[in-house]
Write an enzyme that holds these catalytic residues in place. Structure first.
Site, mmCIF file in Angstrom:
data_model
loop_
_atom_site.group_PDB
_atom_site.id
_atom_site.type_symbol
_atom_site.label_atom_id
_atom_site.label_comp_id
_atom_site.label_asym_id
_atom_site.label_seq_id
_atom_site.Cartn_x
_atom_site.Cartn_y
_atom_site.Cartn_z
ATOM 1 N N GLU A 83 56.921 62.266 42.055
ATOM 2 C CA GLU A 83 58.034 61.806 42.174
ATOM 3 C C GLU A 83 57.650 60.289 43.010
ATOM 4 O O GLU A 83 57.194 60.507 44.125
ATOM 5 C CB GLU A 83 59.230 62.297 42.594
ATOM 6 C CG GLU A 83 60.661 61.423 42.339
ATOM 7 C CD GLU A 83 61.880 62.080 42.567
ATOM 8 O OE1 GLU A 83 62.747 61.714 42.460
ATOM 9 O OE2 GLU A 83 61.810 63.230 43.104
ATOM 10 N N GLY A 114 59.133 56.444 38.882
ATOM 11 C CA GLY A 114 59.683 57.496 38.014
ATOM 12 C C GLY A 114 59.243 58.874 38.440
ATOM 13 O O GLY A 114 58.991 59.090 39.539
ATOM 14 N N ARG A 115 59.315 59.762 37.642
ATOM 15 C CA ARG A 115 59.068 61.183 37.802
ATOM 16 C C ARG A 115 57.932 61.686 36.875
ATOM 17 O O ARG A 115 57.932 61.087 35.448
ATOM 18 C CB ARG A 115 60.080 62.087 37.526
ATOM 19 C CG ARG A 115 61.296 61.907 38.495
ATOM 20 C CD ARG A 115 62.541 62.722 38.186
ATOM 21 N NE ARG A 115 63.462 62.485 39.592
ATOM 22 C CZ ARG A 115 64.485 63.314 39.481
ATOM 23 N NH1 ARG A 115 64.790 64.247 38.496
ATOM 24 N NH2 ARG A 115 65.580 63.131 40.328
ATOM 25 N N ASP A 135 45.770 49.228 43.365
ATOM 26 C CA ASP A 135 46.384 49.977 43.934
ATOM 27 C C ASP A 135 45.696 51.261 44.323
ATOM 28 O O ASP A 135 46.316 52.287 44.091
ATOM 29 C CB ASP A 135 47.717 50.357 43.108
ATOM 30 C CG ASP A 135 48.926 50.920 43.680
ATOM 31 O OD1 ASP A 135 49.065 50.994 45.020
ATOM 32 O OD2 ASP A 135 49.766 51.610 43.260
#
Length: 454
Positions: free
Chosen positions: A172, A176-177, A291
């Site tokens: 999570e 989102g998940r 990232d």
């Protein structure tokens, strides 16, 4: 006056009718002068031309446009139309099967392209600039021939995850998940990432990730199996990575968890570097990951690294451009200093982020850890004075290793990290050189030999 008008109109209609009758009689008299055989021949020719025209019209219709027909003769005609104007008898069963498969492959490919195009148009761009929208459509144009992602329905993914059951939740974050799922039919295990539907940022990340992973294919990048855009749903489906992320093994190890040994850490670093090498030096156009962090490095059952989460990735500078100017985004503690200050993004920004993750692998410390004393909360700030004295290198190593590492390998690994973390971006090493050094360090046979020069 009304009666006179009515009488006049009636008279005009009668006159028109009589004129038509005269023309019809004149035409019949003219045809009577043509010999009987010639008239018959003319009628036969007209009927034949009409029949040929009808057949040609039917021949141009695709197979799936034909209506279902009951008798055998019409079914045979339908088969002939599927494979063109050649007679079915001249084609073997194998040839017909190949043609049929080719037809549906083309149709499926066209459908995938149409789905991705509709995806570009349907995603919200309320907080995007026109330039960003153009970039997304340009990526689509470049990659439209290489779309491999499958389009899932929401019902399929709800079934796979048992209606997104909390017991299936494996991760999570702000996006989102992520749920573990099992596809019905193939019984294949997948990771289902359901993006937060409220944020526009999530929409942009979803679009970029679908486009990027439709173009990029490498053994050290996570494989995108498909996506779902039913209604306002934004869901991505990946290969399931049974060992989770690098973060799970470094920082969130349970009481029964096994710590990573030295050579496994070097292997993970080498695999992640190979993923970056593909993005920087092989992909066309080049891609800046932007990232790079421990939670985005996933591991398979053999601890092979796969980079995931391409929502922030950017197409790199092309031509004479040296950088891409963009908003500063990423994770605090991993961003290169020049990118954080100016917003100028280069491939060397990824090299700095790689250096931070590599230091996490060596030390077992998080890039930012507010639970530690103030002077030790920022990993790189804490490590900088230690870089200057080789006698302090051992103090930097993760205590869970319990001294089980080669001393030369440690010196060489810290040297690689130090070069990646240079303040001046231009003197950081190329990722291909980093890969060469890490492959050497990951091999236990090389523990007593010197590492290749960067």
């Amino acid at each position: 006056m009304g009666l006179l008008s009515y009488t006049k109109k009636k008279s005009q209609k009668v006159t028109h009718y009589l004129c038509c009758c005269k023309l019809s009689i004149a035409k019949r008299n003219k045809d009577d002068k043509i010999p009987k055989e010639e008239r018959k021949s003319k009628r036969r020719k007209t009927a034949k031309d009409n029949e040929v025209k009808k057949k040609n019209d039917e021949g141009n219709k695709p197979f799936f446009c034909l209506q279902k027909q009951s008798n055998k003769g019409e079914k045979k005609q339908r088969k002939l139309l599927l494979f063109g104007k050649k007679k079915a008898s001249k084609l073997s069963m194998e040839q017909r099967r190949k043609k049929f498969k080719k037809f549906w492959r083309r149709r499926k490919k066209a459908q995938k392209k149409a789905n991705l195009i509709s995806l570009v148009k349907s995603i919200s761009f309320k907080s995007d600039s026109g330039k960003q929208r153009f970039a997304a459509e340009e990526i689509l144009r470049i990659g439209s021939e290489n779309i491999a992602a499958r389009v899932f329905t929401f019902r399929e993914l709800a079934t796979a995850t048992r209606n997104f059951n909390p017991e299936n939740l494996v991760g999570e974050g702000g996006f989102g998940r992520v749920y573990k799922g099992q596809l019905k039919g193939s019984n294949e295990f997948v990771a289902v990432k359901q993006l937060d539907r409220k944020g526009f940022q999530g929409n942009r990340e979803f679009l970029v990730e679908v486009l990027m992973l439709s173009l990029l294919h490498h053994q050290n990048l996570v494989k995108l199996l498909g996506y779902c855009t039913d209604g306002d749903q934004r869901i991505l489906v990946y290969d399931y990575m049974p060992m989770g992320s690098l973060e799970d093994h470094l920082f969130d190890l349970g009481p029964n968890g096994k710590a990573l040994d030295w050579h496994t850490r070097m292997k993970i670093a080498a695999g992640a570097a190979k993923g970056l090498e593909y993005l920087h030096e092989i992909a066309t156009p080049p891609v800046i990951y932007r990232d790079f962090k421990a939670s985005n490095i996933l591991l398979d059952e053999n601890y092979n690294s796969k980079l995931s989460d391409f929502g922030l990735a950017k197409v790199g500078p092309m031509g004479d451009n040296s950088h891409v100017s963009t908003r500063v985004m990423g994770t605090y503690g991993y961003c290169a200093p020049e990118y954080a200050l100016t917003g100028k993004l280069t491939k060397m920004s990824d090299i700095y982020s790689f250096g931070v993750v590599f230091m996490e692998l060596i030390t077992g410390r998080r890039a930012i850890d507010i639970t530690r004393p103030k002077q030790e909360q920022h990993l790189i700030n804490w490590a900088e004075p230690l870089f200057r004295d080789k006698r302090k290198f051992e103090a930097m190593v993760d205590p869970v290793l319990e001294g089980k590492y080669p001393m030369k390998g440690l010196y060489q690994a810290i040297a690689v990290a130090q070069m990646c973390l240079q303040e001046e971006a231009t003197i950081r090493p190329l990722i291909s050189d980093v890969v060469t050094a890490l492959e050497h360090l990951a091999n236990p046979k090389n523990d007593d030999t010197n590492a290749p020069n960067l």
